[in-house]
Scaffold this active site. Structure first.
Site, PDB file in Angstrom:
ATOM      1  N   CYS A   3      -9.474  -1.108 -13.216  1.00 41.43           N
ATOM      2  CA  CYS A   3      -8.407  -1.740 -12.428  1.00 41.43           C
ATOM      3  C   CYS A   3      -7.065  -1.273 -12.961  1.00 41.43           C
ATOM      4  CB  CYS A   3      -8.521  -3.263 -12.473  1.00 41.43           C
ATOM      5  SG  CYS A   3      -7.126  -4.072 -11.676  1.00 41.43           S
ATOM      6  N   ASP A  29       7.379  -0.764  -8.378  1.00 38.61           N
ATOM      7  CA  ASP A  29       6.371  -0.011  -7.631  1.00 38.61           C
ATOM      8  C   ASP A  29       6.624   1.483  -7.831  1.00 38.61           C
ATOM      9  OD1 ASP A  29       4.435  -0.823  -4.958  1.00 38.61           O
ATOM     10  OD2 ASP A  29       4.991   1.280  -5.230  1.00 38.61           O
ATOM     11  N   GLY A  91      -4.158  -3.113   4.630  1.00 37.32           N
ATOM     12  CA  GLY A  91      -3.856  -1.919   3.837  1.00 37.32           C
ATOM     13  C   GLY A  91      -3.808  -2.167   2.347  1.00 37.32           C
ATOM     14  N   HIS A  96      -6.372  -5.933  -7.064  1.00 43.72           N
ATOM     15  CA  HIS A  96      -5.922  -6.930  -8.051  1.00 43.72           C
ATOM     16  C   HIS A  96      -4.728  -7.572  -7.364  1.00 43.72           C
ATOM     17  CE1 HIS A  96      -4.949  -8.020 -12.496  1.00 43.72           C
ATOM     18  NE2 HIS A  96      -4.110  -8.708 -11.706  1.00 43.72           N
ATOM     19  N   HIS A  98      -1.540  -8.930  -5.779  1.00 44.99           N
ATOM     20  CA  HIS A  98      -0.158  -8.625  -6.151  1.00 44.99           C
ATOM     21  C   HIS A  98       0.765  -8.924  -4.977  1.00 44.99           C
ATOM     22  CE1 HIS A  98      -2.004  -5.030  -4.416  1.00 44.99           C
ATOM     23  NE2 HIS A  98      -0.814  -4.757  -3.896  1.00 44.99           N
TER      24      HIS A  98
HETATM   25  P1  AMP Z   1      -1.023  -2.574  -1.639  1.00 44.75           P
HETATM   26  O1  AMP Z   1      -1.032  -1.578  -0.528  1.00 44.75           O
HETATM   27  O2  AMP Z   1      -0.454  -3.895  -1.246  1.00 44.75           O
HETATM   28  O3  AMP Z   1      -2.379  -2.693  -2.328  1.00 44.75           O
HETATM   29  O4  AMP Z   1      -0.004  -2.020  -2.695  1.00 44.75           O
HETATM   30  C1  AMP Z   1      -0.330  -1.312  -3.844  1.00 44.75           C
HETATM   31  C2  AMP Z   1       0.944  -0.816  -4.404  1.00 44.75           C
HETATM   32  O5  AMP Z   1       0.735  -0.428  -5.751  1.00 44.75           O
HETATM   33  C3  AMP Z   1       1.540   0.401  -3.696  1.00 44.75           C
HETATM   34  O6  AMP Z   1       2.834   0.076  -3.196  1.00 44.75           O
HETATM   35  C4  AMP Z   1       1.588   1.473  -4.777  1.00 44.75           C
HETATM   36  O7  AMP Z   1       2.729   2.274  -4.691  1.00 44.75           O
HETATM   37  C5  AMP Z   1       1.565   0.637  -6.034  1.00 44.75           C
HETATM   38  N1  AMP Z   1       1.030   1.283  -7.224  1.00 44.75           N
HETATM   39  C6  AMP Z   1      -0.175   1.897  -7.346  1.00 44.75           C
HETATM   40  N2  AMP Z   1      -0.354   2.349  -8.602  1.00 44.75           N
HETATM   41  C7  AMP Z   1       0.757   2.000  -9.290  1.00 44.75           C
HETATM   42  C8  AMP Z   1       1.196   2.189 -10.628  1.00 44.75           C
HETATM   43  N3  AMP Z   1       0.441   2.821 -11.537  1.00 44.75           N
HETATM   44  N4  AMP Z   1       2.418   1.711 -10.983  1.00 44.75           N
HETATM   45  C9  AMP Z   1       3.195   1.073 -10.076  1.00 44.75           C
HETATM   46  N5  AMP Z   1       2.832   0.849  -8.804  1.00 44.75           N
HETATM   47  C10 AMP Z   1       1.649   1.328  -8.408  1.00 44.75           C
HETATM   48 ZN    ZN Z   2      -7.210  -6.138 -12.465  1.00 43.54          ZN
END
Ligand code: AMP
Ligand code: ZN
Length: 112
Positions: A3, A29, A91, A96, A98
């Site tokens: 994760c 992000d 999407g 996890h 957030h």
């Molecule tokens: P969601 O589509 O709501 O699942 O959003 C996931 C978000 O996590 C996206 O906006 C990605 O840009 C962000 N994300 C994925 N990996 C990382 C990371 N290592 N550090 C910061 N943001 C991330």
């Molecule tokens: Zn997690």
């Protein structure tokens, strides 16, 4: 369990942290959609809103209290938006739970 957000919380993957307390951590992000785009993440691994239980109510309350503090810290006095994506149709890409805190410019009037 692989994760990415658990690894960020543990400090094994780098991130730009903007806030942390006992329950949540928040970081920028990687692919910002607005001038301010922070992810607020409970420290407990919960895959999505669908996996929340009554025991997690305090944690989710802490997420929103963190949002308020981060918004103040980052000067979002004219407003911001909090978005959660749950499941495939929304999407959700990281399983996890957030919350996206978006702001720093005037946002569109509609979410979708
Ligand atoms: P969601 O589509 O709501 O699942 O959003 C996931 C978000 O996590 C996206 O906006 C990605 O840009 C962000 N994300 C994925 N990996 C990382 C990371 N290592 N550090 C910061 N943001 C991330
Ligand atoms: Zn997690």
């Amino acid at each position: 369990m692989d994760c990415v957000f658990c690894e960020i919380i543990k400090g094994n993957i780098p991130s730009t942290k903007v806030y942390e307390d006992e329950y949540v951590t928040a970081f920028n992000d990687l692919n910002p959609q607005t001038p301010v785009h922070v992810l607020i993440v409970p420290k407990k691994h919960i895959a999505s809103v669908n996996e929340l239980t009554e025991d997690d109510a305090l944690i989710i309350g802490k997420v929103f209290l963190a949002a308020k503090k981060i918004a103040e810290q980052l000067g979002l006095e004219s407003g911001y938006r909090i978005i959660n994506n749950c499941g495939a149709d929304a999407g959700q890409t990281v399983m996890h739970v957030h919350f996206h805190l978006l702001g720093g410019r005037k946002l569109g009037e509609k979410i979708i």
